[in-house]
Design a protein around this motif. Structure first.
Motif: not given
Length: 298
Positions: A89-109
């Motif tokens: 049981s580590p310290h609080e990880l706050h994983i819900r704040r880890l977000e992913v974004g797309y650098g381009s439309k191609l990566s999203q596709k």
């Protein structure tokens, strides 16, 4: 309109940019500063992995999440569980704040072609970070206790269908007092009570929205830690270990060094009784419904 579309097609093909009509700006009084508003982020789209996909979509198996309001003793419970040879049981990880974004439309596709939307990618990231931490510990199961996880319990439940939930409750008035006393210059007691109530309501929604969870009360934990831990270990399908009561000897006890009411617990390595429960006439109207829902008031 067709001119705008043609222009945007050309701009997109050459620069990746587009032209948008500016929103009208309301006139402001001289010297007035318009309030800044944070842009609302779109809801992450994700799918729930089917049982047959868990082997490839998730590395973690049966993670444990402590759902609790702020100032409810989650650090104490974390340390008790972390003293078990099979639980990390580590310290609080706050994983819900880890977000992913797309650098381009191609990566999203490209990701969409793999049947991976933004929420799916975030879930893969959450799982990988926690699995890395578990592997480094050399233990069998991870226990995560960030209080704000209660606000996204649905995503956690959907991300890990085999997750196990432990609900840690404490008298709402004790929570509000502790939240206020933690930083009395930051908020008044009434503000602290209202803020803490958000977490309490989120925990209650999580209790109602999940099945098969286990509830622990802070007051019971401090009164008879061994009894409560034996029940919790049975729920987690692991043997109780007496070493759990010697949590103060663990190296990570230094994480909470200097946090006021925890100091004696860390020094002695033993759980001690908490403050006396508030009486019924000390319960403000704001917190009374939650006190009744959690069995702290008639």
């Amino acid at each position: 309109m067709s001119l705008m579309r043609n222009l945007n097609r050309a701009l997109t093909a050459t620069t990746g940019l587009q032209v948008r009509r500016a929103s009208p700006v309301a006139s402001a009084a001289p010297g007035a500063t318009a309030p800044k508003r944070a842009a609302k982020k779109p809801t992450a789209v994700y799918r729930c992995p089917a049982p047959e996909d868990l082997a490839t979509d998730r590395l973690l198996r049966r993670p444990v999440f402590i759902m609790s309001p702020v100032r409810s003793g989650s650090t104490l419970l974390r340390m008790l569980l972390n003293a078990h040879p099979r639980l990390h049981s580590p310290h609080e990880l706050h994983i819900r704040r880890l977000e992913v974004g797309y650098g381009s439309k191609l990566s999203q596709k490209a990701m969409s072609a793999l049947d991976l939307e933004r929420g799916d990618l975030e879930h893969l990231l959450w799982d990988r970070v926690m699995h890395r931490e578990l592997v480094r510990s050399g233990k069998d199961f991870i226990v995560e206790k960030t209080p704000s996880n209660a606000f996204v319990y649905e995503r956690i439940r959907d991300c890990w269908p085999d997750a196990r939930f432990v609900f840690l409750l404490r008298h709402p008035v004790s929570i509000a007092r502790s939240w206020y006393e933690g930083d009395p210059d930051k908020r008044t007691y009434d503000e602290a009570a209202a803020d803490a109530l958000r977490y309490m309501r989120a925990v209650e929604r999580a209790r109602e929205g999940t099945t098969g969870g286990y509830t622990v009360r802070y007051e019971d934990l401090t009164a008879d830690a061994e009894k409560e831990l034996r029940g919790l270990c049975a729920f987690l399908d692991i043997d109780f270990e007496p070493s759990m009561l010697d949590y103060g000897r663990q190296d990570d006890a230094q994480v909470v060094k200097g946090l006021g009411d925890w100091r004696d617990k860390i020094r002695t390595g033993r759980v001690q009784a908490g403050r006396a429960l508030p009486t019924d006439d000390e319960i403000p109207d704001l917190l009374r419904p939650m006190c009744e829902a959690w069995g702290y008031s008639q």
